[in-house]
Design a protein around this motif. Structure first.
Motif, PDB file in Angstrom:
ATOM      1  N   ASP A 102      77.449  52.721  35.011  1.00 41.60           N
ATOM      2  CA  ASP A 102      77.000  52.263  36.313  1.00 41.60           C
ATOM      3  C   ASP A 102      75.824  51.309  36.108  1.00 41.60           C
ATOM      4  N   ARG A 103      75.959  50.098  36.643  1.00 40.23           N
ATOM      5  CA  ARG A 103      74.948  49.063  36.423  1.00 40.23           C
ATOM      6  C   ARG A 103      73.551  49.509  36.869  1.00 40.23           C
ATOM      7  N   ILE A 104      73.485  50.219  37.991  1.00 36.03           N
ATOM      8  CA  ILE A 104      72.189  50.573  38.574  1.00 36.03           C
ATOM      9  C   ILE A 104      71.584  51.789  37.893  1.00 36.03           C
ATOM     10  N   PHE A 105      72.391  52.844  37.709  1.00 36.04           N
ATOM     11  CA  PHE A 105      71.843  54.108  37.226  1.00 36.04           C
ATOM     12  C   PHE A 105      71.835  54.227  35.699  1.00 36.04           C
ATOM     13  N   GLU A 106      72.717  53.496  35.029  1.00 32.66           N
ATOM     14  CA  GLU A 106      72.793  53.616  33.575  1.00 32.66           C
ATOM     15  C   GLU A 106      72.379  52.351  32.843  1.00 32.66           C
ATOM     16  N   ASN A 111      74.483  54.806  26.490  1.00 34.62           N
ATOM     17  CA  ASN A 111      73.253  55.567  26.662  1.00 34.62           C
ATOM     18  C   ASN A 111      73.507  56.991  26.164  1.00 34.62           C
ATOM     19  N   ASP A 113      73.145  60.001  27.347  1.00 33.74           N
ATOM     20  CA  ASP A 113      73.831  60.948  28.233  1.00 33.74           C
ATOM     21  C   ASP A 113      75.338  60.679  28.256  1.00 33.74           C
ATOM     22  N   ASP A 376      62.864  48.673  41.622  1.00 39.39           N
ATOM     23  CA  ASP A 376      63.166  49.942  42.268  1.00 39.39           C
ATOM     24  C   ASP A 376      61.877  50.562  42.800  1.00 39.39           C
ATOM     25  N   SER A 382      65.029  45.294  37.340  1.00 41.55           N
ATOM     26  CA  SER A 382      66.193  44.850  36.587  1.00 41.55           C
ATOM     27  C   SER A 382      66.434  43.384  36.942  1.00 41.55           C
ATOM     28  N   THR A 419      64.628  44.169  31.573  1.00 36.35           N
ATOM     29  CA  THR A 419      63.987  45.232  32.342  1.00 36.35           C
ATOM     30  C   THR A 419      62.484  45.063  32.181  1.00 36.35           C
TER      31      THR A 419
END
Length: 567
Positions: A102-106, A111, A113, A376, A382, A419
């Motif tokens: 997921d672009r936003i959360f990962e 990664n 997780d 955020d 980002s 980032t």
């Protein structure tokens, strides 16, 4: 050079010869350039560092029917690369899992997780495509868990390499293949060629027809904007032929929702199909695009294509609002007493999946390297960067990471991601201004449009366009030919679609030609066309408009200028 080409080759017109000469094609290379073939131009996969190890490991996974996870990027190159690998492994009866973060959360790339999740599902081999070259921590976790790792990537990278059984990236410092212009889909295709070769030596049957997959390679190549030279030209030329056969249910469904009329072209891939695949990764389910491209069932493909179309419309609405804010911010900077060498825009309210589009639009509009950043609620941003030819934004971003200005970042010479903490925003601006000042100054100083010739409205007809297309495919590194139409009037201007301007160009001899200027509403060019100013010198690319079975010539306008009045 153009004269030599036309004289040495009876089948090449003077116009095509001029187009080739402008692109530095010699008479000796003309035939290969005009008829690029996979057989002649495909490099030996073994010339890429670690490729033989990677192919041997993939062949072992197929022979042992291992559980394989494919970790891809969320853009078109990542989707096509994932689909290529999935289709190949599935042909041998494997059931690989595609994982798109997921672009936003990962964020970008593997990664820890996600690696632990894939290991928990029993996958023993992790194959990364269009990512992985800089995923040190995540792939160290995969190695600790006992997973084998094979990386297929093309992004620029530093000196530290992640843990991997094989790391195939033509942009590795120790790779001497000369194939750094390949996108990830091209690298994966070479890997499949090499793996099929290994499997033949082991008498393992079942390899799919790799040539039938070139439609995916062409899509990734065009949408990742890599140079159309060498085998990339053959990938796109042959891939478009494969796409016309509509053998890929997902691409056929996508063409339907995009209302693709006429034979597919690089324009259709880059501006109609690509954005719809990207829409899932930008604001929806990041895995939708890759899943669509693996499907054989037309009904299921239609359902996903409809979802992507809806997401694309939503993306367009979000982009329009964000772009208005970004343009206002950039305009103020450019009109200041000391205009910057690069543009940096940001907001706490922007969607992080759209910032790449903002950066691209700003770069095109203001002719400056541009960065758009979405912060955020924790103050972490980002961002996406888009650059000009001759300005290596990827190298600047990597240097900023090395000096601690950025949390992380990387990419290509023309595009990068980053980032950044909000507290370091001023430091980032100062760092990039100093780092890019000279190269931007040099690039902006070359602000001239090169044209391939002059035409009148009466000269633009379907036969002329078909002749020009012989020199294609056109794209990065081999731009679409641009022609000047001197002293033409723009008449009957109107807005079409959301922000395009359509006009009729009229020449002094009474001939007329339909023309369109994409994404020019509320720009100086769009305003001039709508006002009907004239006469104007018009620059653009000749094309054929396919509508309801009819073929009519048109001009895609890229610029216009007032004729200079003699003194």
């Amino acid at each position: 050079m153009a004269q030599a080409i036309s004289q040495d080759h009876d089948g090449i017109s003077d116009l095509v010869a001029r187009v080739l000469a402008v692109r530095d094609v010699t008479s000796e290379d003309a035939n290969v350039y005009l008829q690029p073939s996979i057989r002649d131009l495909l490099p030996d996969p073994s010339t890429l560092t670690d490729m033989d190890v990677a192919c041997t490991r993939l062949a072992a996974a197929i022979a042992d029917r291992e559980s394989v996870a494919i970790f891809g990027d969320y853009d078109v190159d990542g989707a096509t690369s994932s689909a290529l690998m999935h289709r190949f492994l599935s042909a041998f009866g494997l059931n690989p899992e595609i994982y798109i973060p997921d672009r936003i959360f990962e964020g970008y790339g593997p990664n820890p997780d996600a690696v632990r999740e894939l290991h928990g599902k029993g996958h023993t081999l992790l194959v990364t495509v269009d990512c992985g070259s800089t995923s040190i921590d995540a792939l160290a976790e995969a190695d600790r868990l006992g997973m084998d790792i094979v990386i297929f990537d093309h992004h620029q990278l530093g000196t530290e390499l992640p843990a991997a059984t094989a790391h195939v990236n033509p942009n590795r410092h120790d790779d001497l293949s000369g194939q750094g212009h390949l996108c990830a889909a091209g690298v994966v295709f070479l890997a499949l060629v090499g793996t099929a070769r290994v499997l033949r030596t082991q008498n393992l049957a079942g390899a799919p027809d790799l040539m039938s997959m070139l439609d995916l390679v062409a899509l990734g190549t065009v949408c990742d904007v890599v140079p159309l030279r060498g085998v990339n030209r053959a990938f796109v030329r042959r891939g478009l032929e494969v796409m016309r056969q509509q053998g890929n249910a997902g691409l056929s469904a996508l063409g339907r929702v995009a209302r693709l009329d006429g034979p597919p072209s690089p324009y259709h891939l880059g501006f109609l199909l690509g954005p719809r695949i990207n829409a899932g990764g930008r604001i929806g389910d990041a895995a939708l695009g890759a899943r669509l491209l693996t499907l054989a069932d037309a009904g299921e493909a239609d359902e996903i294509a409809d979802q992507l179309e809806a997401l694309n419309r939503e993306r367009q609405a979000i982009e329009a609002q964000m772009l208005e804010e970004a343009v206002a911010e950039a305009q103020a900077e450019m009109e200041s007493a000391s205009p910057p060498s690069m543009l940096l825009t940001h907001s706490d309210d922007w969607h992080p999946g759209i910032v790449g589009l903002l950066a691209s639009r700003l770069k095109d509009r203001f002719r400056r390297p541009s960065i758009a950043i979405a912060f955020d609620r924790n103050g972490r941003g980002s961002g996406s960067c888009r650059s000009l030819a001759g300005v290596d934004i990827g190298a600047a971003v990597r240097k900023a990471v090395a000096e601690g200005v950025l949390v992380k970042g990387g990419g290509h010479a023309m595009a990068a991601g980053l980032t950044v903490e909000k507290a370091r925003l001023g430091d980032l601006r100062a760092f990039l201004e100093a780092e890019l000042l000279q190269s931007v100054s040099d690039a902006v100083a070359q602000n001239e449009m090169k044209v391939d010739g002059a035409l009148t409205a009466s000269a633009v007809h379907t036969q002329l366009v078909e002749d020009i297309e012989r020199a294609g495919p056109f794209g990065a590194g081999s731009p679409q030919p641009v022609f000047a139409l001197p002293s033409h009037r723009a008449m009957y201007g109107k807005v079409v679609g959301q922000n395009h301007v359509s006009v009729t160009l009229s020449s002094g001899d009474g001939a007329s030609l339909r023309a369109i200027a994409f994404r020019t509403l509320d720009t100086p060019l769009g305003d001039a066309l709508l006002r009907g100013e004239g006469p104007l010198h018009i620059a653009g690319s000749a094309s054929i408009n396919h509508y309801q079975g009819r073929q009519t010539p048109q001009l895609r306008i890229t610029d216009a200028a007032h004729p200079e009045v003699p003194r």
